[in-house]
Write an enzyme that holds these catalytic residues in place. Sequence first.
Site, PDB file in Angstrom:
ATOM      1  N   SER A  57       4.535  30.552  31.464  1.00  0.00           N
ATOM      2  CA  SER A  57       5.263  29.582  32.298  1.00  0.00           C
ATOM      3  C   SER A  57       5.232  28.253  31.563  1.00  0.00           C
ATOM      4  O   SER A  57       4.346  28.027  30.724  1.00  0.00           O
ATOM      5  CB  SER A  57       4.542  29.431  33.650  1.00  0.00           C
ATOM      6  OG  SER A  57       4.920  28.228  34.278  1.00  0.00           O
ATOM      7  N   TYR A 105      -2.862  28.591  39.339  1.00  0.00           N
ATOM      8  CA  TYR A 105      -1.688  29.115  38.610  1.00  0.00           C
ATOM      9  C   TYR A 105      -1.609  28.538  37.193  1.00  0.00           C
ATOM     10  O   TYR A 105      -1.466  29.264  36.213  1.00  0.00           O
ATOM     11  CB  TYR A 105      -0.416  28.782  39.396  1.00  0.00           C
ATOM     12  CG  TYR A 105       0.846  29.365  38.804  1.00  0.00           C
ATOM     13  CD1 TYR A 105       1.206  30.687  39.051  1.00  0.00           C
ATOM     14  CD2 TYR A 105       1.688  28.591  37.999  1.00  0.00           C
ATOM     15  CE1 TYR A 105       2.371  31.228  38.511  1.00  0.00           C
ATOM     16  CE2 TYR A 105       2.851  29.122  37.455  1.00  0.00           C
ATOM     17  CZ  TYR A 105       3.192  30.436  37.721  1.00  0.00           C
ATOM     18  OH  TYR A 105       4.342  30.968  37.184  1.00  0.00           O
TER      19      TYR A 105
HETATM   20  P1  NAD Z   1       8.526  37.537  41.870  1.00  0.00           P
HETATM   21  O1  NAD Z   1       7.610  37.235  42.990  1.00  0.00           O
HETATM   22  O2  NAD Z   1       9.888  38.054  42.194  1.00  0.00           O
HETATM   23  O3  NAD Z   1       7.860  38.551  40.838  1.00  0.00           O
HETATM   24  C1  NAD Z   1       6.490  38.790  40.713  1.00  0.00           C
HETATM   25  C2  NAD Z   1       6.284  40.279  40.748  1.00  0.00           C
HETATM   26  O4  NAD Z   1       4.899  40.598  40.520  1.00  0.00           O
HETATM   27  C3  NAD Z   1       6.659  40.872  42.116  1.00  0.00           C
HETATM   28  O5  NAD Z   1       7.491  41.994  41.938  1.00  0.00           O
HETATM   29  C4  NAD Z   1       5.309  41.282  42.690  1.00  0.00           C
HETATM   30  O6  NAD Z   1       5.389  42.380  43.560  1.00  0.00           O
HETATM   31  C5  NAD Z   1       4.553  41.613  41.424  1.00  0.00           C
HETATM   32  N1  NAD Z   1       3.105  41.635  41.620  1.00  0.00           N
HETATM   33  C6  NAD Z   1       2.335  40.735  42.286  1.00  0.00           C
HETATM   34  N2  NAD Z   1       1.049  41.122  42.303  1.00  0.00           N
HETATM   35  C7  NAD Z   1       1.007  42.299  41.613  1.00  0.00           C
HETATM   36  C8  NAD Z   1      -0.031  43.185  41.267  1.00  0.00           C
HETATM   37  N3  NAD Z   1      -1.306  42.951  41.639  1.00  0.00           N
HETATM   38  N4  NAD Z   1       0.263  44.293  40.567  1.00  0.00           N
HETATM   39  C9  NAD Z   1       1.545  44.552  40.191  1.00  0.00           C
HETATM   40  N5  NAD Z   1       2.574  43.745  40.495  1.00  0.00           N
HETATM   41  C10 NAD Z   1       2.307  42.629  41.185  1.00  0.00           C
HETATM   42  O7  NAD Z   1       8.628  36.188  41.022  1.00  0.00           O
HETATM   43  P2  NAD Z   1       9.207  35.949  39.546  1.00  0.00           P
HETATM   44  O8  NAD Z   1       9.668  34.555  39.513  1.00  0.00           O
HETATM   45  O9  NAD Z   1      10.142  37.030  39.148  1.00  0.00           O
HETATM   46  O10 NAD Z   1       7.867  36.016  38.663  1.00  0.00           O
HETATM   47  C11 NAD Z   1       7.703  36.892  37.563  1.00  0.00           C
HETATM   48  C12 NAD Z   1       6.797  36.244  36.529  1.00  0.00           C
HETATM   49  O11 NAD Z   1       7.441  35.077  36.000  1.00  0.00           O
HETATM   50  C13 NAD Z   1       5.443  35.761  37.083  1.00  0.00           C
HETATM   51  O12 NAD Z   1       4.432  36.023  36.123  1.00  0.00           O
HETATM   52  C14 NAD Z   1       5.656  34.263  37.235  1.00  0.00           C
HETATM   53  O13 NAD Z   1       4.451  33.537  37.138  1.00  0.00           O
HETATM   54  C15 NAD Z   1       6.558  33.991  36.028  1.00  0.00           C
HETATM   55  N6  NAD Z   1       7.304  32.742  36.133  1.00  0.00           N
HETATM   56  C16 NAD Z   1       8.293  32.571  37.049  1.00  0.00           C
HETATM   57  C17 NAD Z   1       8.975  31.358  37.089  1.00  0.00           C
HETATM   58  C18 NAD Z   1      10.089  31.096  38.050  1.00  0.00           C
HETATM   59  O14 NAD Z   1      10.590  29.965  38.065  1.00  0.00           O
HETATM   60  N7  NAD Z   1      10.539  32.055  38.849  1.00  0.00           N
HETATM   61  C19 NAD Z   1       8.627  30.319  36.208  1.00  0.00           C
HETATM   62  C20 NAD Z   1       7.617  30.538  35.298  1.00  0.00           C
HETATM   63  C21 NAD Z   1       6.947  31.747  35.258  1.00  0.00           C
END
Ligand code: NAD
Length: 267
Positions: free
Chosen positions: A152, A165
């Site tokens: 991130s 986080y």
């Molecule tokens: P999201 O909530 O849609 O995706 C996260 C996924 O992780 C979900 O499908 C959830 O079910 C799964 N998950 C959670 N706990 C779990 C576990 N114990 N075992 C297996 N799966 C698990 O949100 P997203 O934005 O798609 O996030 C995906 C990744 O991207 C994350 O690592 C997040 O930190 C990172 N990220 C997202 C953003 C953003 O702006 N959306 C920015 C920076 C980083």
Amino acid sequence: MKIQRLKGQSAIITGSSSGIGEAIAIELAVEGAKVVINYSHSEKAAFDIVRGIKKNGGEAIAIKADVSNENDVKDMFKEAISTFGTIDILVNNAGIQKDASITEMSLNDWKLVLDINLTGQFLCSREAIKEYRRRGLTETSCALGKIICMSSVHEIIPWSGHVNYSSSKGGVSMFMKSMAQEVGRDKIRVNAIAPGAIKTRINKEIWATKEAEQKVLELIPYNRLGEAKDVAKVAAWLASDESDYIHGTTIFVDGGMALYPGFVDNG
Ligand code: NAD
């Protein structure tokens, strides 16, 4: 016809029943990879994605596993390898937020975020590396295997109210680099992606209203929110041989969010 850059390869994408993980799984499948849709709770969503990929001529299976649970992770790799023969690509995508000011943050929520966002990446990478070494080089890729860690912008931008986080993502950065240094000689390619503000359910509050979206746009020099597909395209390239000399690097997919946007008008 478009050349499929990942033809003959298999991939596990953790947390791929929604958001960025879902988009990456679909993109890798379009590029010819057989994909594992890993989910922890959303079974229906995971199986819907599998159906969608198969309908478009791809190969996919759904596997339930909590990435922070050692036995779940081992079982997921066993099932994936017995179904697809091997694994060539791991995308450590699963992640959560449990936000609170530091004095309000419970030890449980501190540990939960570290367990899923950082320890989960360790557990999955360990299994992937063992499998890459067991299998040896094949003709499907220059590399023995690839690992892509979802970080991130908060691996470098401090984030008040989110110490669990931002600490987990700072940890992902050093985990990725140390692992890249350790396994590079085996031809295992390790990199990270650092998204900025991507429209998914994890951050719904920042794009749910026009006012909220306007506020976050002030932090993005390129002046638009990201889409999950923006990240998926980079993941597909990082998994492919086109990026064969990229190793131990974090690619920021953030519209410039990490460029100290507060200085845009001379600070
Ligand atoms: P999201 O909530 O849609 O995706 C996260 C996924 O992780 C979900 O499908 C959830 O079910 C799964 N998950 C959670 N706990 C779990 C576990 N114990 N075992 C297996 N799966 C698990 O949100 P997203 O934005 O798609 O996030 C995906 C990744 O991207 C994350 O690592 C997040 O930190 C990172 N990220 C997202 C953003 C953003 O702006 N959306 C920015 C920076 C980083």
